[in-house]
Scaffold this active site. Structure first.
Site, short mmCIF file in Angstrom:
data_model
loop_
_atom_site.label_atom_id
_atom_site.label_comp_id
_atom_site.label_asym_id
_atom_site.label_seq_id
_atom_site.Cartn_x
_atom_site.Cartn_y
_atom_site.Cartn_z
N ASP A 21 -4.67 2.92 2.74
CA ASP A 21 -4.64 4.35 3.04
C ASP A 21 -5.65 5.02 2.10
O ASP A 21 -5.42 5.08 0.88
CB ASP A 21 -3.21 4.89 2.80
CG ASP A 21 -3.09 6.39 3.09
OD1 ASP A 21 -4.12 7.05 3.28
OD2 ASP A 21 -1.95 6.89 3.10
N TYR A 26 -10.52 13.23 3.88
CA TYR A 26 -11.59 14.16 4.26
C TYR A 26 -12.38 14.59 3.02
O TYR A 26 -13.62 14.69 3.06
CB TYR A 26 -11.02 15.41 4.94
CG TYR A 26 -10.57 15.21 6.38
CD1 TYR A 26 -10.45 13.95 6.93
CD2 TYR A 26 -10.27 16.31 7.19
CE1 TYR A 26 -10.02 13.77 8.24
CE2 TYR A 26 -9.85 16.15 8.50
CZ TYR A 26 -9.72 14.88 9.01
OH TYR A 26 -9.31 14.72 10.31
N ARG A 58 -5.67 18.67 -6.91
CA ARG A 58 -4.21 18.46 -6.95
C ARG A 58 -3.69 18.60 -8.38
O ARG A 58 -2.60 19.11 -8.60
CB ARG A 58 -3.84 17.09 -6.37
CG ARG A 58 -4.13 17.03 -4.87
CD ARG A 58 -3.69 15.74 -4.23
NE ARG A 58 -4.39 15.56 -2.96
CZ ARG A 58 -4.06 14.69 -2.02
NH1 ARG A 58 -3.02 13.90 -2.19
NH2 ARG A 58 -4.77 14.59 -0.90
N ASP A 115 -7.69 7.34 8.59
CA ASP A 115 -7.70 6.92 7.19
C ASP A 115 -6.73 5.82 6.81
O ASP A 115 -6.43 5.64 5.65
CB ASP A 115 -7.48 8.15 6.29
CG ASP A 115 -6.04 8.61 6.27
OD1 ASP A 115 -5.37 8.46 7.30
OD2 ASP A 115 -5.60 9.11 5.23
N GLU A 116 -6.23 5.11 7.80
CA GLU A 116 -5.35 3.98 7.47
C GLU A 116 -5.80 2.74 8.23
O GLU A 116 -6.21 2.83 9.38
CB GLU A 116 -3.91 4.30 7.85
CG GLU A 116 -3.28 5.39 7.01
CD GLU A 116 -1.86 5.69 7.45
OE1 GLU A 116 -1.07 4.74 7.60
OE2 GLU A 116 -1.56 6.87 7.66
P1 TTP Z 1 -3.39 12.30 4.78
O1 TTP Z 1 -3.37 10.81 4.66
O2 TTP Z 1 -2.12 13.03 4.97
O3 TTP Z 1 -4.00 12.91 3.50
P2 TTP Z 1 -5.15 12.45 2.54
O4 TTP Z 1 -5.70 11.12 2.90
O5 TTP Z 1 -6.13 13.55 2.52
O6 TTP Z 1 -4.42 12.41 1.14
P3 TTP Z 1 -3.58 11.25 0.44
O7 TTP Z 1 -4.42 10.78 -0.68
O8 TTP Z 1 -2.35 11.96 -0.03
O9 TTP Z 1 -3.30 10.20 1.47
O10 TTP Z 1 -4.34 12.73 5.94
C1 TTP Z 1 -5.58 12.12 6.17
C2 TTP Z 1 -6.61 13.14 6.56
O11 TTP Z 1 -6.17 13.83 7.73
C3 TTP Z 1 -6.79 14.21 5.51
O12 TTP Z 1 -7.80 13.85 4.58
C4 TTP Z 1 -7.14 15.41 6.30
C5 TTP Z 1 -6.58 15.17 7.67
N1 TTP Z 1 -5.43 16.06 7.92
C6 TTP Z 1 -5.60 17.11 8.79
O13 TTP Z 1 -6.67 17.28 9.36
N2 TTP Z 1 -4.57 17.96 9.01
C7 TTP Z 1 -3.39 17.81 8.39
O14 TTP Z 1 -2.49 18.59 8.64
C8 TTP Z 1 -3.23 16.71 7.47
C9 TTP Z 1 -1.95 16.48 6.75
C10 TTP Z 1 -4.27 15.86 7.27
MG MG Z 2 -4.63 9.28 3.08
#
Ligand code: TTP
Ligand code: MG
Length: 615
Positions: A21, A26, A58, A115-116
């Site tokens: 992950d 973004y 953060r 992103d996963e």
């Molecule tokens: P996430 O995996 O929720 O967040 P992240 O990767 O930014 O942070 P973390 O390190 O906590 O995993 O979401 C992945 C991407 O999806 C995030 O970078 C931006 C996008 N996104 C949106 O566009 N809208 C949303 O409401 C959320 C939660 C994420």
């Molecule tokens: Mg993420």
């Protein structure tokens, strides 16, 4: 002893699965483009929302899905970048996926959202297990290539790389009989660490990684240590025959709130919580992601009186939920998940483009929007479904043999043909007498065979777009909305679906453009339709869908956007069950009627609450 129906499902322990992950994805994409941003607090904005922010932000108190105005108040020095255009994220996601995929031997590498990534590395682990010197585990070598024994890295197989659950770092006792599963997990953890480091040094991205035996556990355990770290779920994975029935899997999964279990979406969790509590749980409106104030843990559910697969089936089954939902959820809360990691795909399953609107209610405006969507669709088809010709000479020879001029040969060729064009809309429900409007996520759609001319790479984009709009999309639109007026759309989506790999076409026709145009009528003949009216029927979900040979039953609910696999639900998705491989049931992005912000469905409830609080 447990009554028979409470019997714990059997766990499959043969696979080693790694879940990646990417951290604040973004934001990381912008940082990778402009490394100077790394040291600054950075937020990515979509409309009025911080969709994500980097860890520097953060640390200063910002978080995901925060209002921009709050973010600015809390951290006035915040650097804000616009993330409305998803192209850069899509491209980065593909690039990183390709990078990780290159490590795989069996191609079981599956993207979830942008992103996963899940990877089934069982074969790599098994191979390296075979070459281990059990008398000297600490000086092991992990081989990454079957053909090149020098390609790999040195590692200490007696230890796990990174964190573990439970938090213990005991060295394997070399004298004792080594637990085979534990050793395989060790190997998986070292491979994960190696890949994580490579991803960082070569691509500049960090991620949180989980290592276990199935997708559910690897994903969950990966989030124990975030960011830029990894966690391995240690054995025992099975209860000791004489013990109390608790093993590491159960103790790990038991501590999760029921709605945090991937596969148990917002609605299912709500029903389960109400069943266990005997009443609806209190909601904490200050919490984002639709969390509840009262937590109902997996343990509470698992141990609840009378809980079993059958009880869950009775509770959750019914229209709209797949048969066997009880068994599936019972499995999940016992740490079982037999979903395979999907095979890597060269091309997306479908491409879809959409936009949403505050008001769209005239044919003139619709035509304008359809044109914009059609241009994007065609551009994406060209970007994702064609590749550069590598073998011009071979093509020339074949072309000459077919009597065509070599100069006609285009430098691109199609990798796959979408055989269906689908148009979906989301009509806005009429106003209630009090002036309010119910929110509706219901889409209706119509499909038709993709017209052959779109595959012509020599025609200009403008000309193709005009034809696609006037000859296909407008007629589809009229079928979807026969009334001249009175409708008001909040979303329009155009999609190219039913992807058929060109390489699978008989004789590899699709790999060669010049031949393709000569034969495309033959190839696509089977998809030709006599009259569009023959095709339409009402799908089980009430949507209107095409039902020619092209459509499969599953497609009736496969409305959605992007070639992006399902978004993770770990933040409280508003969907029902989560099928890992099932694209776009939750991958859609929805736009808020109030401010126009675009977000995955799971963010809608929290987003609504912000509006409520902001009023
Ligand atoms: P996430 O995996 O929720 O967040 P992240 O990767 O930014 O942070 P973390 O390190 O906590 O995993 O979401 C992945 C991407 O999806 C995030 O970078 C931006 C996008 N996104 C949106 O566009 N809208 C949303 O409401 C959320 C939660 C994420
Ligand atoms: Mg993420």
């Amino acid at each position: 002893m447990n009554p028979p129906q409470r019997k714990r499902p059997k766990r499959q322990l043969d696979s080693i699965i790694i879940h990646f992950d990417y951290d604040c994805f973004y934001a990381s994409v912008f940082e990778a483009e402009t490394p100077t941003l790394r040291s600054l607090p950075l937020a990515v904005q979509q409309k009025q929302i911080v969709v994500t922010c980097n860890y520097e932000a953060r640390r200063r108190g910002l978080h995901k899905l925060q209002l921009i105005k709050d973010a600015k108040r809390i951290c006035p020095e915040i650097v804000i970048v616009l993330g409305e255009d998803l192209t850069r994220f899509r491209n980065a996601s593909k690039e990183l996926y390709a990078f990780l995929k290159a490590f795989s031997w069996n191609s079981k590498v599956e993207r979830l959202g942008f992103d996963e990534v899940f990877m089934d590395v069982s074969d790599l682990v098994e191979y390296n297990l075979g070459t281990l010197n059990r008398t000297n585990l600490s000086e092991s070598f992990f081989c990454l290539s079957k053909n090149d024994p020098t390609n790999g890295f040195a590692f200490d197989a007696s230890q796990v790389a990174g964190h573990t659950y439970p938090d213990s770092q005991d060295k394997l006792c070399l004298d004792a009989e080594v637990d085979a599963l534990r050793l395989r997990l060790h190997l998986g953890s070292h491979l994960a660490e190696h890949m994580r480091h490579q991803l960082h040094s070569q691509k500049g991205y960090t991620c949180a990684v989980g290592v276990s035996t199935n997708k559910l556990l690897s994903k969950l355990v990966g989030s124990v240590h975030k960011p830029n770290d990894q966690t391995t779920l240690l054995p025992p994975y099975l209860p000791h025959p004489d013990g109390d029935g608790i093993d590491n899997v159960i103790s790990f999964i038991d501590s999760h709130e029921i709605g945090k279990v991937p596969g148990i979406g917002f609605k299912l969790a709500k029903k389960i919580r109400a069943h266990v509590l005997g009443r609806p749980p209190e909601i904490d409106t200050n919490l984002v992601y639709g969390e509840t104030k009262e937590h109902v843990l997996v343990a509470d559910v698992r141990k609840h009186v009378g809980m079993s697969a059958e009880t869950l089936e009775k509770l959750l089954g019914g229209p709209g939920t797949p048969h066997g939902i009880g068994l599936k959820i019972w499995g999940l809360i016992n740490g079982c998940d037999d979903t395979e990691v999907g095979q890597a795909r060269e091309v997306p399953k479908q491409i879809s483009i959409e936009d949403s609107y505050i008001r769209l209610d005239t044919l003139e405006e619709v035509t304008k929007e359809l044109r914009l969507l059609a241009v994007s669709l065609l551009k994406r088809m060209h970007a994702d479904l064609t590749e550069d010709e590598e073998d011009q000479v071979q093509n020339r020879l074949e072309d000459d043999a077919l009597g065509a001029s070599a100069t006609e040969i285009n430098k691109k060729r199609w990798l796959a043909f979408p055989k269906t064009l689908r148009l979906s809309t989301r009509p806005r429900p009429p106003q209630n007498p009090d002036g309010s409007r119910n929110r509706s996520f219901a889409r209706i759609s119509r499909s038709a065979p993709m017209p052959n001319f779109v595959f012509n790479l020599k025609e200009s984009l403008d000309a193709l777009t005009d034809r696609l709009v006037s000859e296909s999309l407008i007629p589809l639109f009229r079928k979807l909305h026969p009334e001249k007026s009175g409708w008001n759309l909040s979303l329009v989506n155009v999609a190219a679906t039913n992807m058929v790999d060109a390489a699978n076409e008989k004789g590899g026709v699709g790999r060669d453009i010049s031949k393709m145009f000569r034969r495309q009528d033959d190839v696509l003949k089977q998809w030709k339709v006599k009259g569009p009216d023959d095709l339409m029927e009402r799908a089980p979900n009430g949507n209107v869908e095409a039902s020619n040979e092209v459509a499969t039953p599953t497609e009736t609910h496969r409305n959605g956007s992007e070639d992006v696999p399902t978004r993770s639900q770990d933040r409280g998705a508003d969907g029902d069950t989560w099928e890992y491989g099932e694209e776009d049931s939750l991958g859609d992005s929805f736009r808020c009627d109030e401010c126009g912000a675009s977000m995955p469905l799971f963010a809608m409830a929290a987003h609504d609450r912000w509006h409520f609080e902001a009023r």
